[in-house]
Design a protein around this motif. Structure first.
Motif, mmCIF file in Angstrom:
data_model
loop_
_atom_site.group_PDB
_atom_site.id
_atom_site.type_symbol
_atom_site.label_atom_id
_atom_site.label_comp_id
_atom_site.label_asym_id
_atom_site.label_seq_id
_atom_site.Cartn_x
_atom_site.Cartn_y
_atom_site.Cartn_z
ATOM 1 N N PHE A 55 0.756 -1.316 -0.084
ATOM 2 C CA PHE A 55 -0.027 -0.040 -0.168
ATOM 3 C C PHE A 55 0.984 1.230 0.006
ATOM 4 O O PHE A 55 0.358 2.307 -0.587
ATOM 5 N N ALA A 56 2.117 1.161 0.680
ATOM 6 C CA ALA A 56 2.972 2.410 0.468
ATOM 7 C C ALA A 56 3.165 2.459 -1.218
ATOM 8 O O ALA A 56 3.442 3.759 -1.629
ATOM 9 N N PHE A 57 3.825 1.349 -1.703
ATOM 10 C CA PHE A 57 4.109 1.734 -3.115
ATOM 11 C C PHE A 57 3.002 2.175 -3.731
ATOM 12 O O PHE A 57 2.932 2.902 -4.872
ATOM 13 N N ALA A 58 1.608 1.543 -3.558
ATOM 14 C CA ALA A 58 0.515 2.105 -4.439
ATOM 15 C C ALA A 58 0.382 3.602 -4.222
ATOM 16 O O ALA A 58 -0.403 4.411 -4.910
ATOM 17 N N THR A 59 0.463 3.933 -2.872
ATOM 18 C CA THR A 59 0.563 5.368 -2.841
ATOM 19 C C THR A 59 1.549 6.332 -3.478
ATOM 20 O O THR A 59 0.989 7.275 -3.972
ATOM 21 N N LEU A 60 2.413 5.748 -3.676
ATOM 22 C CA LEU A 60 3.646 6.499 -4.599
ATOM 23 C C LEU A 60 3.307 6.473 -5.743
ATOM 24 O O LEU A 60 3.879 7.339 -6.854
ATOM 25 N N VAL A 61 2.582 5.465 -6.672
ATOM 26 C CA VAL A 61 2.275 5.255 -7.982
ATOM 27 C C VAL A 61 1.724 6.631 -8.585
ATOM 28 O O VAL A 61 2.522 7.060 -9.776
ATOM 29 N N ILE A 194 10.449 -2.961 -4.421
ATOM 30 C CA ILE A 194 11.144 -4.286 -4.083
ATOM 31 C C ILE A 194 10.835 -4.820 -2.824
ATOM 32 O O ILE A 194 10.267 -6.139 -2.814
ATOM 33 N N GLY A 195 10.406 -3.946 -1.768
ATOM 34 C CA GLY A 195 9.776 -4.522 -0.442
ATOM 35 C C GLY A 195 8.369 -5.266 -0.783
ATOM 36 O O GLY A 195 8.290 -6.179 -0.251
ATOM 37 N N ALA A 196 7.550 -4.709 -1.622
ATOM 38 C CA ALA A 196 6.370 -5.186 -1.813
ATOM 39 C C ALA A 196 6.273 -6.644 -2.644
ATOM 40 O O ALA A 196 5.446 -7.257 -2.284
ATOM 41 N N SER A 197 7.600 -6.547 -3.463
ATOM 42 C CA SER A 197 7.642 -7.888 -4.248
ATOM 43 C C SER A 197 8.239 -8.971 -3.077
ATOM 44 O O SER A 197 7.545 -10.124 -3.263
ATOM 45 N N ILE A 198 8.980 -8.707 -2.589
ATOM 46 C CA ILE A 198 9.646 -9.736 -1.309
ATOM 47 C C ILE A 198 8.429 -10.157 -0.371
ATOM 48 O O ILE A 198 8.199 -11.372 -0.260
ATOM 49 N N SER A 199 7.668 -9.137 0.098
ATOM 50 C CA SER A 199 6.936 -9.258 1.244
ATOM 51 C C SER A 199 5.738 -10.055 0.621
ATOM 52 O O SER A 199 5.192 -11.023 1.353
ATOM 53 N N LEU A 200 5.155 -9.635 -0.552
ATOM 54 C CA LEU A 200 4.016 -10.539 -1.017
ATOM 55 C C LEU A 200 4.358 -12.000 -1.219
ATOM 56 O O LEU A 200 3.597 -12.871 -1.082
ATOM 57 N N THR A 201 5.618 -12.275 -1.961
ATOM 58 C CA THR A 201 6.253 -13.684 -1.969
ATOM 59 C C THR A 201 6.045 -14.654 -0.728
ATOM 60 O O THR A 201 5.632 -15.682 -0.827
ATOM 61 N N VAL A 202 6.744 -13.923 0.245
ATOM 62 C CA VAL A 202 6.586 -14.338 1.623
ATOM 63 C C VAL A 202 5.293 -14.614 2.105
ATOM 64 O O VAL A 202 4.751 -15.650 2.892
ATOM 65 N N ALA A 203 4.373 -13.456 2.131
ATOM 66 C CA ALA A 203 3.217 -13.763 2.666
ATOM 67 C C ALA A 203 2.198 -14.652 2.136
ATOM 68 O O ALA A 203 1.326 -14.853 2.818
ATOM 69 N N ALA A 204 2.149 -14.739 0.823
ATOM 70 C CA ALA A 204 1.785 -16.073 0.197
ATOM 71 C C ALA A 204 1.761 -17.194 1.064
ATOM 72 O O ALA A 204 0.416 -18.269 1.130
ATOM 73 N N PHE A 205 2.817 -17.799 1.682
ATOM 74 C CA PHE A 205 2.662 -18.890 2.620
ATOM 75 C C PHE A 205 2.216 -18.748 3.918
ATOM 76 O O PHE A 205 1.833 -19.542 4.725
ATOM 77 N N PHE A 206 1.500 -17.447 4.428
ATOM 78 C CA PHE A 206 0.881 -17.471 5.597
ATOM 79 C C PHE A 206 -0.483 -16.664 5.475
ATOM 80 O O PHE A 206 -1.077 -16.125 6.568
#
Length: 301
Positions: A55-61, A194-206
């Motif tokens: 959502f931080a990245f979405a705010t910046l777009v 980059i943070g969004a890409s990493i965090s989404l990948t990891v969050a998919a497991f939880f």
């Protein structure tokens, strides 16, 4: 004709940095609410972290579309390193915030300058004198007072906050490498992307489906964090870092107030002493580092 009231750049810098501290503390409050299942299921710290970055990245777009910053000659390895360690640090801080008083978690995370100082010797070639080591020892003593290892008062979640401080300290090493030539908006955009890409990948497991109110809170978390980052940057542009940075250490104070207002969490007298000692040591470190940087610049001139 009466003159229009205006604030000096230094006062603007102070107010912006104070605003950044208040907003950063608010993000830890939101993370605690999400981690404790306020308004829905308990969300994993990785999922909360994903909300923060996405959502931080979405705010910046929209800003990026309007400004269209250049992305030529980007030092990608440094950006990736900064974003990776920043994501880990934030995730551990959110995990700690869900399990312990917010003031304690935020104060322990402010041990990160000690990690940065230690790593600056091999990675940046900096020299660290006895005064800076003494300040680091003072902050570490404050952490011992706060966490009280070996006693019944010890909080296992404090280990998560300590890990947060460690990884955030590493992140600052990368930020120092970026600060000389990288435009602030590009740093924010790449970091959150980059943070969004990493965090989404990891969050998919939880992943657990958030409730509608939790979706709103995740969005607020991301927007609040990017606003805090903008306040920090604007503050640094308006006043000298050594003048405004100390106000950033008001973050645990705001966190304690928020924690009491929402979760009725009271700060004990001994915890308050530990927080104060950590902040004092960290402030001394910041001032000594600034003095060392000014001396190095003077030698170059």
């Amino acid at each position: 004709m009466p003159t229009r009231f205006s604030l000096s750049p230094r006062v603007q810098g102070l107010l912006l940095m104070l605003g950044a501290a208040a907003l950063i503390a608010a993000t830890s409050l939101m993370a605690k609410a999400l981690g404790r299942g306020l308004g829905g299921p308990e969300l994993h710290p990785a999922q909360v972290s994903a909300g923060r970055f996405c959502f931080a990245f979405a705010t910046l777009v929209p800003i990026l579309i309007w400004v269209r910053p250049s992305f030529r000659a980007v030092p990608w390895p440094v950006h990736i390193g900064r974003s990776f360690f920043g994501w880990i640090g934030v995730s551990f801080l959110f995990a700690a915030a869900a399990q312990m008083p917010l003031a304690d978690a935020n104060a322990i995370s402010f041990l990160s300058p000690i990690v940065t100082m230690a790593l600056s010797i091999p990675f940046l070639g900096e020299k660290v004198g006895p005064k800076r080591w003494s300040a680091a020892a003072l902050s570490l003593f404050g952490a011992l007072v706060l966490t009280r290892p070996g006693t019944e008062a010890f909080q296992p979640a404090a280990v998560l906050a300590l890990l947060s401080a460690f990884f955030m300290g590493i992140e600052v090493i990368f930020i120092k490498k970026l600060s000389d030539g990288e435009p602030p908006l590009r740093i924010l955009a790449i970091n959150n992307g980059i943070g969004a890409s990493i965090s989404l990948t990891v969050a998919a497991f939880f992943w657990i489906a958030p409730s509608p109110s939790q979706w709103l809170l995740l969005a607020a978390l991301g927007m609040t964090m990017v606003t805090a980052q903008f306040c920090f940057i604007l503050s640094m542009q308006r006043a000298d870092a050594s003048f405004v940075i100390p106000l950033l250490y008001a973050t645990p104070v705001f966190a304690a107030l928020y924690d009491f207002a929402v979760f009725d969490q009271q700060l004990t007298a001994l915890s308050a002493v530990g927080v104060a000692i950590i902040i004092t040591g960290a402030l001394i470190l910041v001032r000594r580092e600034r003095a060392a940087k000014l001396r190095a610049q003077a030698r170059k001139d």
